[in-house]
Design an enzyme around this catalytic site. Structure first.
Site, short mmCIF file in Angstrom:
data_model
loop_
_atom_site.label_atom_id
_atom_site.label_comp_id
_atom_site.label_asym_id
_atom_site.label_seq_id
_atom_site.Cartn_x
_atom_site.Cartn_y
_atom_site.Cartn_z
N GLU A 169 4.50 -4.95 7.32
CA GLU A 169 3.78 -3.85 7.99
C GLU A 169 4.32 -3.54 9.38
OE1 GLU A 169 2.35 -6.05 6.05
OE2 GLU A 169 0.77 -5.10 4.87
N ALA A 181 0.88 -1.17 0.00
CA ALA A 181 0.00 0.00 0.00
C ALA A 181 0.91 1.22 0.00
CB ALA A 181 -0.88 -0.02 1.23
N GLU A 200 -1.12 -9.12 -0.08
CA GLU A 200 -2.54 -9.28 0.25
C GLU A 200 -3.39 -9.38 -1.01
OE1 GLU A 200 -2.22 -5.85 3.00
OE2 GLU A 200 -3.29 -7.12 4.43
N GLY A 210 0.43 -4.79 1.07
CA GLY A 210 -0.79 -4.83 0.24
C GLY A 210 -0.60 -5.61 -1.05
N1 COA Z 1 4.60 3.04 -0.92
C1 COA Z 1 4.98 4.19 -1.50
N2 COA Z 1 6.10 4.31 -2.25
C2 COA Z 1 6.84 3.22 -2.39
C3 COA Z 1 6.52 1.99 -1.81
C4 COA Z 1 5.33 1.92 -1.05
N3 COA Z 1 4.90 0.79 -0.48
N4 COA Z 1 7.48 1.09 -2.12
C5 COA Z 1 8.37 1.74 -2.88
N5 COA Z 1 7.99 3.02 -3.04
C6 COA Z 1 8.67 4.08 -3.80
C7 COA Z 1 9.87 4.63 -3.06
O1 COA Z 1 9.48 5.60 -2.10
C8 COA Z 1 10.66 5.22 -4.20
O2 COA Z 1 10.07 6.44 -4.56
P1 COA Z 1 11.02 7.72 -4.93
O3 COA Z 1 11.86 7.23 -6.08
O4 COA Z 1 10.04 8.78 -5.32
O5 COA Z 1 11.82 7.99 -3.70
C9 COA Z 1 10.41 4.24 -5.33
O6 COA Z 1 9.21 3.56 -4.99
C10 COA Z 1 11.49 3.20 -5.49
O7 COA Z 1 11.66 2.57 -4.24
P2 COA Z 1 13.10 2.45 -3.50
O8 COA Z 1 12.84 2.23 -2.06
O9 COA Z 1 13.96 3.58 -3.89
O10 COA Z 1 13.64 1.12 -4.20
P3 COA Z 1 14.70 0.08 -3.61
O11 COA Z 1 15.06 -0.75 -4.76
O12 COA Z 1 15.78 0.79 -2.86
O13 COA Z 1 13.88 -0.77 -2.51
C11 COA Z 1 11.96 -1.97 -1.66
C12 COA Z 1 12.81 -1.59 -2.91
C13 COA Z 1 10.72 -2.72 -2.16
C14 COA Z 1 12.79 -2.87 -0.76
C15 COA Z 1 11.57 -0.69 -0.91
O14 COA Z 1 11.00 0.21 -1.84
C16 COA Z 1 10.56 -0.91 0.18
O15 COA Z 1 10.91 -1.40 1.24
N6 COA Z 1 9.28 -0.52 -0.04
C17 COA Z 1 8.25 -0.59 0.96
C18 COA Z 1 7.77 -2.02 1.13
C19 COA Z 1 6.74 -2.09 2.20
O16 COA Z 1 7.02 -1.90 3.37
N7 COA Z 1 5.51 -2.36 1.80
C20 COA Z 1 4.41 -2.52 2.71
C21 COA Z 1 3.70 -1.25 2.88
S1 COA Z 1 2.32 -1.46 3.95
#
Ligand code: COA
Length: 263
Positions: free
Chosen positions: A137, A69, A117, A114
């Site tokens: 989460e 999400a 999910e 999400g």
């Molecule tokens: N919500 C909003 N934005 C998200 C996102 C999320 N769940 N997951 C990734 N993004 C965005 C990042 O903020 C970034 O945006 P920006 O370029 O404008 O800063 C872009 O997507 C790329 O992500 P980034 O984190 O730079 O990539 P990465 O390769 O370093 O890491 C992940 C990849 C998936 C490990 C990391 O993005 C992450 O941990 N995301 C969240 C996962 C999560 O906790 N999801 C559950 C949410 S309830």
């Protein structure tokens, strides 16, 4: 219908593909994307030509099904906004689960929060060998709100589910397969074609039969065995009212492929 964050493609043979398309944010589900996905799946449900659906993530800078999400949207949410967000996410997942046509999640990369999910609400999950799946989460100080705490234990059992939920650590596609979280694992380049092949096989079957068989299995799993068996019997009787049943059985006896019309 044109969407901003969702792409829908109908292919020959009764298969539709849905892409979550927010590549800059690794296909994270903001409110607009959830709304568009709900509308897209509503359209596919109403389209009798569509008999099976594949849900996957658009190409992004890192392979992603859906990275969760949208964290930015949740950052300042009030309790009432959080409740409404959870209800909208759950409604989308329930719509997919009760679509009446099988939905295959082609998990092409990150399926986190999400994203997992959403995949859990699908009927089948195929994963790329490079995919990572998890419910992170609690690492953000929140809990899964789109059905993860309910569907994950029902799918893989309470013990393994609690480990994933409490640690927040993702698992590889191979580990997900071992846990029964995904049905099959493919090399990344072969995932979509494998999902297509499976979707086409399903689309060739009697659509009413597929719908009722899914319904019996899904509803029945929340019933006692006696109730589930009785429900199965009623649906077995109902299917005898369809042209498809007559066509399917007759085609077998006449040694020819069945031409199901979904009636
Ligand atoms: N919500 C909003 N934005 C998200 C996102 C999320 N769940 N997951 C990734 N993004 C965005 C990042 O903020 C970034 O945006 P920006 O370029 O404008 O800063 C872009 O997507 C790329 O992500 P980034 O984190 O730079 O990539 P990465 O390769 O370093 O890491 C992940 C990849 C998936 C490990 C990391 O993005 C992450 O941990 N995301 C969240 C996962 C999560 O906790 N999801 C559950 C949410 S309830």
């Amino acid at each position: 219908m044109a969407y901003e964050n969702v792409r829908v493609e109908r292919e020959e043979g009764g298969v539709a593909l849905v892409w979550v398309h927010r590549p800059d944010k690794l296909n994270a589900l903001n409110d607009a994307t959830i709304r568009e996905l709900s509308e897209a799946f509503g359209g596919l449900q109403a389209d009798a030509e569509v008999r099976a659906v594949i849900l996957t993530g658009a190409e992004a800078k890192r392979p992603s099904f859906v990275a969760g999400a949208d964290i930015a949207e949740m950052a300042e949410q009030t309790p009432l906004e959080a409740r409404a967000r959870s209800q909208r996410g759950q409604a989308l997942c329930s719509r997919i689960e009760r679509l009446g046509k099988p939905v295959i999640a082609a998990v092409n990369g990150f399926a986190l929060g999400g994203g997992l999910e959403l995949a859990l609400a699908c009927h089948l999950r195929f994963a790329a060998d490079t995919a990572l799946l998890g419910l992170p989460e609690v690492t953000l100080g929140i809990i899964p709100g789109f059905g993860g705490t309910q569907r994950l234990p029902r799918l893989i059992g309470l013990g393994p589910a609690l480990e994933l939920i409490a640690t927040g650590e993702p698992v590889s596609a191979r580990e997900a397969y071992r846990l029964g979280l995904v049905n099959r694992v493919f090399q990344a380049g072969e995932l979509l074609e494998a999902a297509r092949k499976c979707a086409r096989t399903i689309a060739g079957n009697g659509p009413v039969a597929v719908r009722l068989a899914l319904d019996a299995a899904q509803r029945g799993s929340a019933m006692s065995l006696d109730q589930g068996l009785a429900y199965e019997t009623e649906l077995f009787a109902l299917i005898a009212s369809t042209e498809d049943m007559r066509e399917g059985l007759k085609a077998f006896l006449e040694k020819r492929p069945a031409a199901f019309r979904g009636q």
